[in-house]
Write a protein that holds these residues in place. Structure first.
Motif, PDB file in Angstrom:
ATOM      1  N   ASP B  81       0.816  -1.203   0.000  1.00  0.00           N
ATOM      2  CA  ASP B  81       0.000   0.000   0.000  1.00  0.00           C
ATOM      3  C   ASP B  81       0.863   1.272   0.000  1.00  0.00           C
ATOM      4  N   SER B 133      -6.077   4.471  -8.825  1.00  0.00           N
ATOM      5  CA  SER B 133      -6.585   3.351  -8.037  1.00  0.00           C
ATOM      6  C   SER B 133      -5.410   2.720  -7.276  1.00  0.00           C
ATOM      7  N   GLY B 135      -4.304  -0.294  -7.436  1.00  0.00           N
ATOM      8  CA  GLY B 135      -3.464  -1.076  -8.335  1.00  0.00           C
ATOM      9  C   GLY B 135      -2.504  -0.192  -9.118  1.00  0.00           C
ATOM     10  N   SER B 161      -2.964  -5.288  -0.558  1.00  0.00           N
ATOM     11  CA  SER B 161      -4.127  -4.408  -0.379  1.00  0.00           C
ATOM     12  C   SER B 161      -4.935  -4.269  -1.665  1.00  0.00           C
ATOM     13  N   LEU B 162      -4.699  -5.163  -2.632  1.00  0.00           N
ATOM     14  CA  LEU B 162      -5.391  -5.019  -3.919  1.00  0.00           C
ATOM     15  C   LEU B 162      -6.491  -6.064  -4.079  1.00  0.00           C
ATOM     16  N   ASP B 163      -7.434  -5.787  -4.977  1.00  0.00           N
ATOM     17  CA  ASP B 163      -8.479  -6.778  -5.256  1.00  0.00           C
ATOM     18  C   ASP B 163      -7.908  -7.908  -6.120  1.00  0.00           C
ATOM     19  N   GLU B 164      -8.613  -9.023  -6.173  1.00  0.00           N
ATOM     20  CA  GLU B 164      -8.067 -10.244  -6.764  1.00  0.00           C
ATOM     21  C   GLU B 164      -7.683 -10.063  -8.236  1.00  0.00           C
ATOM     22  N   THR B 166      -6.876  -7.330  -9.908  1.00  0.00           N
ATOM     23  CA  THR B 166      -5.690  -6.483 -10.019  1.00  0.00           C
ATOM     24  C   THR B 166      -4.451  -7.252  -9.601  1.00  0.00           C
ATOM     25  N   ARG B 167      -4.603  -8.089  -8.584  1.00  0.00           N
ATOM     26  CA  ARG B 167      -3.460  -8.888  -8.132  1.00  0.00           C
ATOM     27  C   ARG B 167      -2.979  -9.806  -9.237  1.00  0.00           C
TER      28      ARG B 167
END
Lengths: 256, 244
Positions: B81, B133, B135, B161-164, B166-167
């Protein structure tokens, strides 16, 4: 954008003052309040028009004293805050001293300053500087310490020097705090200058108020207070505009 | 060839002992360090970077002390983050590492703008972090850590700290980066599957405090890897057993 914001702020302030004036005008006419207790706003306005030259001249003197005190007080405060943020021993030594300065009643030392610095501009500037010092010190210190620790670590892994971290990270991180310190200090500087003039001066709005008080000349007294308020509002609007410009990246500026 | 990162018998403590008897060598490979939250994974990274002094043991980075490697600008660091510098645009954030510690060697090959482009951020190059964002911010954090072309890359849960979705994108991005130039990467995460997807080797730390190395699992799956690969969950299970 920022210019329009500033004008809107000023407009709202003027509107509020106008509303209060209307209420006071009606009040003083309806109950025939004697002018040595509470002068009608129309009488104050008339007196301000008659003595516009005097008020502008004395207002200018007070403003320049306050401005000089503000610059000196906040600069010294920022310099000391830098030293304090740098080293814990300095922080421990200087902070109690700063609190001592803060707790000293300005009204008590004002006559002393007149003794030390004479009746000229110097004691007014000194009082304005003294009174602006503490809020700026605290804000600068907290601001300089508020830098994101992860970002500090990032710069350290790059071999950045303490000075580089200070310049690239600590100072910009402190800016929001410096602006809120400046907003508080600005008004205090005006009060400081007036207190200085009150205790021994032949010039300035404080002197005008002092003399008017002695003579129960309430129209010029209120006129001087209004000029002082106008200077304060204008200075605040100026700082606000600068803040929105400099801190465009900050949530405060983005939100307002 | 000697290892780029070599820790011998390293222990660390703040008020209480955090890590004990850590022996770890990292060559030109990606080593994932897995452990529960609060086991001292971040402390381990900070010790490697020389930001925390170990209470005992030795740390070598590219044959020298971490502090020397830092001064030579050999270390890339990506935090979880990353907040970046909010008063700087994307481009200015990526050029920041070139503006500090100028006496040290800086990157020769890839310009900051090129890094921004590789991260797919060209359209946002003049944007400020608050306009991005999460990401995108992590992509900037990657770009700015790579702009000095570091031999050693330390990553502290950079995707946590990212959504799936974006990961997944960023995982692919990381693999591409690592393939294009070999580096020594230490990748700290609490996500076992992520470790198995990315690393050449997974090192597990844990146990009652102070934490120690509990085991090591080499990951020999061919890249690009997916979770559909038959051995994937066997390896995940193997890592998990070291944790428990």
């Amino acid at each position: 954008m920022t210019a329009r914001r500033t004008l809107t702020d000023l407009g709202v302030a003027l509107l509020a003052i106008a509303a209060i004036a209307v209420v006071l005008e009606v009040w003083s006419r309806a109950f025939q309040v004697p002018s040595y207790l509470l002068p009608a706003p129309s009488a104050v306005a008339a007196r301000m028009a008659t003595d516009a030259g005097l008020l502008a001249r004395e207002g200018g003197i007070t403003l320049s004293e306050a401005a000089a005190g503000f610059v000196i007080g906040t600069s010294v405060a920022f310099a000391l805050a830098t030293v304090m943020a740098w080293s814990r021993p300095f922080e421990r030594t200087l902070f109690p001293l700063a609190i001592l300065v803060k707790l000293t009643p300005i009204v008590a030392v004002a006559p002393l300053f007149t003794l030390w610095f004479g009746f000229g501009t110097a004691p007014k500037v000194a009082i304005a500087a003294l009174i602006t010092f503490f809020p700026m010190l605290v804000n600068s210190f907290v601001g300089l310490r508020s830098a994101d620790l992860q970002e500090v670590a990032f710069l350290e892994t790059l071999g950045a020097s303490g000075r580089e971290i200070f310049r690239h990270l600590r100072v910009p991180s402190a800016l929001p705090y410096l602006f809120s310190g400046a907003r508080i200090s600005l008004n205090l500087a005006l009060i400081g200058a007036v207190i200085g003039e009150w205790t021994g001066a032949d010039r300035g709005l404080g002197r005008v108020i002092f003399v008017a008080n002695a003579n129960l000349d309430l129209t010029i007294l209120f006129g001087a207070v209004l000029v002082l308020a106008a200077i304060g509002i204008a200075a605040n609007a100026l700082v606000g505009a600068a803040e929105r410009r400099v801190l465009h990246w900050h949530p405060i500026a983005v939100a307002t | 060839m000697s290892a780029a990162i070599a820790l011998h018998n390293v222990s660390a403590a703040y008020q209480r002992p955090v890590l004990i008897d850590i022996d770890l060598e990292v060559g030109n490979e990606v080593v994932a360090v897995v452990g529960r939250s609060g086991t001292g994974k971040t402390t381990l990274l900070r010790i490697i970077a020389g930001l925390v002094q170990p209470t005992s043991g030795t740390v070598d980075l590219l044959g020298v002390a971490p502090a020397v490697a830092r001064r030579r600008k050999r270390i890339g660091f990506v935090a979880q983050d990353a907040r970046l510098h909010p008063w700087r645009t994307v481009r200015e954030n990526v050029t920041l590492p070139l503006e500090v510690n100028r006496s040290a060697r800086t990157n020769g090959h890839v310009s900051p703008d090129e890094w921004v482009a590789r991260m797919g951020l060209t359209d946002a190059i003049d944007s400020y972090p608050h306009q991005l964002s999460g990401g995108m911010r992590q992509r900037v954090a990657l770009a700015r850590s790579l702009v000095i072309d570091p031999e050693v890359l330390l990553m502290d849960e950079p995707l946590a700290s990212l959504d799936e979705l974006t990961r997944e994108d960023l995982r692919d991005e990381l693999l591409r980066l690592w393939e294009s130039r070999t580096r020594s990467v230490v990748y700290v995460t609490h996500d076992i599957e992520e470790a198995v997807l990315l690393a050449d080797r997974v090192v597990v730390i844990g146990g009652t405090r102070p934490a120690r190395i509990r085991g090591e699992v080499p990951i020999s799956l061919a890249r690009p890897r997916t979770k559909r690969e038959p051995r994937f969950y066997d390896l995940v299970q193997e890592v998990r057993e070291h944790l428990e």
